[in-house]
Design a protein around this motif. Structure first.
Motif, mmCIF file in Angstrom:
data_model
loop_
_atom_site.group_PDB
_atom_site.id
_atom_site.type_symbol
_atom_site.label_atom_id
_atom_site.label_comp_id
_atom_site.label_asym_id
_atom_site.label_seq_id
_atom_site.Cartn_x
_atom_site.Cartn_y
_atom_site.Cartn_z
ATOM 1 N N THR A 29 -13.269 12.110 0.983
ATOM 2 C CA THR A 29 -13.224 12.934 2.200
ATOM 3 C C THR A 29 -12.121 12.493 3.160
ATOM 4 O OG1 THR A 29 -14.858 11.510 3.323
ATOM 5 C CG2 THR A 29 -15.709 13.390 2.071
ATOM 6 N N SER A 30 -11.309 11.520 2.754
ATOM 7 C CA SER A 30 -10.325 10.948 3.676
ATOM 8 C C SER A 30 -9.269 11.951 4.129
ATOM 9 C CB SER A 30 -9.653 9.724 3.046
ATOM 10 O OG SER A 30 -9.003 10.083 1.838
ATOM 11 N N ASP A 31 -9.045 13.014 3.335
ATOM 12 C CA ASP A 31 -8.043 14.012 3.707
ATOM 13 C C ASP A 31 -8.617 15.150 4.540
ATOM 14 O OD1 ASP A 31 -5.861 12.777 2.496
ATOM 15 O OD2 ASP A 31 -6.334 13.654 0.552
ATOM 16 N N ARG A 33 -10.665 16.902 7.850
ATOM 17 C CA ARG A 33 -10.584 16.709 9.298
ATOM 18 C C ARG A 33 -11.679 15.743 9.741
ATOM 19 N NH1 ARG A 33 -14.396 19.434 12.145
ATOM 20 N NH2 ARG A 33 -15.675 20.950 11.013
ATOM 21 N N ARG A 38 -17.884 12.033 8.138
ATOM 22 C CA ARG A 38 -16.753 11.311 7.550
ATOM 23 C C ARG A 38 -16.590 9.945 8.207
ATOM 24 N NH1 ARG A 38 -11.463 11.301 9.345
ATOM 25 N NH2 ARG A 38 -9.824 10.945 7.792
ATOM 26 N N GLU A 187 2.665 4.835 6.216
ATOM 27 C CA GLU A 187 2.166 6.215 6.238
ATOM 28 C C GLU A 187 2.120 6.772 7.651
ATOM 29 O OE1 GLU A 187 -0.568 9.354 6.916
ATOM 30 O OE2 GLU A 187 -1.179 7.290 7.323
ATOM 31 N N ARG A 198 2.118 11.341 1.745
ATOM 32 C CA ARG A 198 1.071 10.923 2.679
ATOM 33 C C ARG A 198 -0.322 10.966 2.053
ATOM 34 N NH1 ARG A 198 1.553 10.431 8.187
ATOM 35 N NH2 ARG A 198 3.663 10.597 9.035
ATOM 36 N N VAL A 199 -0.545 11.927 1.173
ATOM 37 C CA VAL A 199 -1.877 12.086 0.571
ATOM 38 C C VAL A 199 -2.239 10.866 -0.266
ATOM 39 C CG1 VAL A 199 -3.296 13.438 -1.008
ATOM 40 C CG2 VAL A 199 -1.753 14.598 0.587
ATOM 41 N N TRP A 200 -1.362 10.503 -1.227
ATOM 42 C CA TRP A 200 -1.704 9.359 -2.074
ATOM 43 C C TRP A 200 -1.685 8.051 -1.285
ATOM 44 C CZ3 TRP A 200 1.281 5.105 -2.645
ATOM 45 C CH2 TRP A 200 2.666 5.210 -2.450
ATOM 46 N N ARG A 202 -2.689 7.613 1.838
ATOM 47 C CA ARG A 202 -3.983 7.462 2.525
ATOM 48 C C ARG A 202 -5.055 6.966 1.570
ATOM 49 N NH1 ARG A 202 -2.898 12.800 4.649
ATOM 50 N NH2 ARG A 202 -1.900 12.664 6.697
ATOM 51 N N HIS A 203 -5.091 7.530 0.370
ATOM 52 C CA HIS A 203 -6.084 7.090 -0.615
ATOM 53 C C HIS A 203 -5.844 5.638 -1.015
ATOM 54 C CE1 HIS A 203 -8.195 10.863 -1.274
ATOM 55 N NE2 HIS A 203 -7.038 11.491 -1.343
#
Length: 227
Positions: A29-31, A33, A38, A187, A198-200, A202-203
């Motif tokens: 759920t990190s991506d 809002r 969350r 990031e 940015r997506v990877w 954050r994960h």
């Protein structure tokens, strides 16, 4: 096979499973809002490690460092500069406690010169921290430069102090913690706003960070606190 006595229903093992489950939920759920659910998942992941340390009679410095980290996670799960500064302050305090814990439990700074590999890792951490500071200095606003500089010094001290211990779990956890913070800074401040990376990132930040906290917790409870 569980790390603590008893089956999965034993208090310590059940708490550990709860922590891992919360970490996995947040990873998926990190991506999304920011929501209370969350934020709760992110906060509980490390908060339950603090509960685990307390249940196992762990050192108060470990319990407090994990609790402060959970508070930092709660701040960072929200948007805005105030939330970022709150998270920064919480993790700064957590790192100070980790430094005290590691130095009290380790073999002294002399180990860094006595065993070359430890000194080499310490130098690599110092170079990484300096590079991070120089890169961020030009990107963050004047109001953030001092807090960011102090934080970088604190996490470097945490990483180097971990090298005085004979637990690869803790040393590995400290290295992952440093890597996670470096990636988080990249990031947040260095990557372009529309960057697909940015997506990877954050994960990866979350995975590195949680595994770091888990490794440090288990290293202290199963290595330092076990006769």
């Amino acid at each position: 096979m569980m790390p603590f006595p008893g089956g999965i229903d034993a208090n310590a093992n059940a708490t550990l499973v709860f922590s891992v489950a919360a970490a996995v939920i947040y990873a998926f759920t990190s991506d999304m809002r920011p929501t209370l659910a969350r934020s709760a998942a992110k906060t509980l992941a490390v908060a339950m490690l603090a509960v685990l340390a307390s249940l196992q009679g762990g050192r108060w410095l470990l319990v407090a460092a994990l609790a402060l980290s959970a508070v930092g996670d709660a701040f960072l799960s929200r948007d805005g500069e105030k939330a970022f500064l709150g998270g920064l302050a919480s993790f700064l305090a957590a790192h100070v406690l980790y430094v005290v814990l590691f130095l009290r439990s380790g073999g002294g700074i002399g180990l860094l010169s006595a065993e070359p590999w430890r000194g080499a890792v310490a130098v690599a951490m110092a170079v990484f921290a300096l590079a991070m500071l120089l890169a961020l200095w030009r990107r963050v606003g004047p109001a953030l430069r001092l807090p960011v500089g102090v934080y970088i010094a604190a996490i470097l001290a945490m990483g180097i102090s971990a090298l005085t211990l004979n637990s690869l779990w803790i040393i590995g956890g400290a290295i992952l913690f440093v890597a996670s913070d470096g990636l988080l800074a990249a990031e947040k401040f260095l990557a372009p706003a529309i960057s697909p990376h940015r997506v990877w990132m954050r994960h990866a930040v979350w995975v590195l960070y949680y595994v770091a906290q888990l490794a440090i917790t288990l290293g202290v409870l199963l290595k330092l606190d076990t006769p």
